[in-house]
Design an enzyme around this catalytic site. Structure first.
Site, mmCIF file in Angstrom:
data_model
loop_
_atom_site.group_PDB
_atom_site.id
_atom_site.type_symbol
_atom_site.label_atom_id
_atom_site.label_comp_id
_atom_site.label_asym_id
_atom_site.label_seq_id
_atom_site.Cartn_x
_atom_site.Cartn_y
_atom_site.Cartn_z
ATOM 1 N N ASP A 35 0.819 -1.331 0.023
ATOM 2 C CA ASP A 35 0.002 0.106 0.025
ATOM 3 C C ASP A 35 0.881 1.268 0.084
ATOM 4 O O ASP A 35 2.011 1.410 0.128
ATOM 5 C CB ASP A 35 -0.707 0.117 1.190
ATOM 6 C CG ASP A 35 -2.085 -0.585 0.880
ATOM 7 O OD1 ASP A 35 -2.449 -1.005 -0.012
ATOM 8 O OD2 ASP A 35 -2.913 -0.992 1.984
ATOM 9 N N LYS A 57 -3.247 3.123 -2.200
ATOM 10 C CA LYS A 57 -4.470 3.806 -2.592
ATOM 11 C C LYS A 57 -4.114 5.268 -2.057
ATOM 12 O O LYS A 57 -3.661 5.298 -0.851
ATOM 13 C CB LYS A 57 -5.424 3.159 -1.580
ATOM 14 C CG LYS A 57 -5.851 1.657 -2.346
ATOM 15 C CD LYS A 57 -7.061 1.033 -1.485
ATOM 16 C CE LYS A 57 -7.296 -0.284 -2.168
ATOM 17 N NZ LYS A 57 -8.370 -1.164 -1.366
ATOM 18 N N MET A 170 -8.974 7.473 9.425
ATOM 19 C CA MET A 170 -9.407 8.348 7.998
ATOM 20 C C MET A 170 -10.568 9.243 8.156
ATOM 21 O O MET A 170 -11.487 9.175 7.434
ATOM 22 C CB MET A 170 -9.809 6.930 7.302
ATOM 23 C CG MET A 170 -8.771 5.894 7.068
ATOM 24 S SD MET A 170 -9.245 4.503 6.092
ATOM 25 C CE MET A 170 -10.557 3.826 7.307
#
Length: 464
Positions: A35, A57, A170
């Site tokens: 990632d 991502k 997040m």
């Protein structure tokens, strides 16, 4: 033969927060899917022939869709590969690891979960915030600030009335909304809030406020994703419990080494150290019988000596062939390493000596062109470029001329154009002279030993 998929947590960012079994799985892997938020230095632990696949991502943009990642994991495993899915933090803490595990299970793929240290806990600790404390919070709650596309909302009434620490992952795009929802559902306006960006890394930043002003503070101090949002009274302990070290905030590139002595010395002082790769030294066929004709042996570097020992052993001999010969080291650092390996040198270059009586042991090419040269190894260059932007670094350390050449070989053209923003720390005069021709912003010569080099780095950045 079926392979295996390892869903591996990389931890919150600092490469040393990877688990020991995680490091072993990386070394064993045939394929690594990684990632965006993992430290690229972790890729240095992979095997030379491992396939590395960036599926990173970014917010609002997926380089590789999750469905495609799932498909790749299944296909690689069915091809008999040992696959590592390297994910930031812990695979099962908002990392979609559970979804990937379900797919693997449904497809009959052999898989395992190796937990990682979650940023929801370690990131707070790095900023001096204990997620629980007997006097402040006896529970904690980890909440995602990123909702599914169906618009499902959080149970704010329940969240706002929870005792203990609230940690939102997040959630930076929703920070203002998070604060408003907590206030409107009864949370005290003065409840302490911290926002921590890039926790555990050299670029770690934090701001502390309360539910009414934290959004303005984030804008003022230019804090962005990835970041943790921490709500609760434990935030008050941040300044008291933050540990400060001399090289906090300093980001350095060091050569990859299995022993990692330089890396350890720097990180113990608070620096973030990342690796540039070294070229692999492959032995070449050499007629070492020529050694018998010469009275002096010049050893260019430690790698040459190691290859020489292996060459002797393969031919049923040992270091007794050097009896009675004068041993000359290429520099102080080589002399020190040879001593640690049981060989005391007679002289250190430069010296005056007859070329007719000397043989030089080295790698790709002679360093001194004195007497006869025996090439003991060749270097196989890595196909991978350095996986970093040089603008992110404060400096780079070169223990040898070979490490300097390896570093330069790993750069693409754009990276080479940014050398002028980078300080070079060299461990010896010859390395310093070579680095001065390369375009670094500054070349700082250090004594050819690790401790002295680290002290020089401390002095340099203390002045800054």
């Amino acid at each position: 033969m079926k392979g295996r998929v390892t869903l591996l947590g990389a931890g919150p960012g600092n490469s040393e927060l990877l688990t020991l079994i995680g490091k072993r799985r990386l070394k064993e892997a045939d394929v690594v899917l990684y990632d965006r938020l993992i430290d690229p230095s972790l890729l240095a632990f992979t095997a030379k022939n491992a396939e590395l696949v960036d599926v990173g991502k970014m917010p609002l943009h997926h380089k590789v869709k999750q469905s495609k990642i799932n498909e790749m994991l299944v296909n690689y495993a069915n091809d008999g590969k040992k696959v590592v899915r390297l994910k930031a933090g812990d695979p099962y803490v908002f990392g979609r690891g559970g979804e990937e595990a379900q797919v693997l299970n449904n497809q009959g793929v052999n898989f395992e979960i190796i937990p990682g240290i979650t940023s929801a806990i370690a990131g707070l600790a790095a900023a001096g915030i204990p997620i629980t404390h007997r006097d402040y919070a006896s529970s904690f709650h980890i909440i995602t600030g990123h909702h599914k596309k169906d618009g499902q909302q959080l149970d704010w009434e329940n969240i706002a009335h929870q005792e203990g620490t609230l940690v939102f992952l997040m959630g930076m795009a929703q920070l203002s909304n998070i604060c408003q929802e907590l206030i409107s559902h009864g949370k005290d306006l003065q409840t302490p809030v911290a926002v921590i960006q890039w926790a555990t890394q050299w670029r770690q930043k934090k701001v502390i406020g309360n539910l009414t002003n934290i959004n303005d503070l984030v804008v003022k101090h230019q804090i962005g994703a990835p970041a943790l949002i921490v709500v609760g009274n434990v935030v008050q302990l941040s300044d008291e419990l933050s540990v400060r070290k001399p090289l906090d905030g300093i980001h350095l590139l060091v050569p990859f080494s299995a022993r990692q002595r330089l890396f350890n010395l720097l990180t113990d002082l608070g620096a973030t150290a990342d690796f540039y790769s070294r070229q692999e030294k492959v032995p070449v066929a050499t007629d070492f019988s020529a050694i018998n004709k010469y009275s002096s042996i010049l050893i260019d570097d430690v790698a040459s000596f190691r290859q020489f020992i292996q060459l002797l052993i393969r031919n049923g001999k040992d270091l007794r062939v050097l009896a009675g010969k004068q041993i000359i080291a290429g520099n102080q650092s080589v002399a020190k390493h040879l001593k640690a390996m049981g060989l005391l040198v007679d002289k250190i270059m430069p010296v005056d000596i007859s070329q007719t009586n000397l043989v030089e042991l080295g790698g790709e090419k002679p360093q001194y062109n004195i007497g006869r040269f025996l090439k003991l190894y060749k270097e196989e260059h890595s196909l991978l470029t350095l996986p970093f932007e040089l603008a992110e670094f404060s400096g780079v350390v070169f223990p040898s001329t070979a490490s300097l050449n390896d570093f330069l070989t790993s750069l693409d053209e754009e990276q080479k154009s940014h050398l002028q923003s980078l300080k070079a720390f060299t461990m010896g005069k010859l390395i310093c002279q070579a680095a001065q021709r390369c375009g670094f912003s500054e070349v700082i010569n250090c004594q050819p030993n690790l401790q002295a080099t680290v002290e020089k780095i401390k002095e340099e950045f203390a002045r800054d």
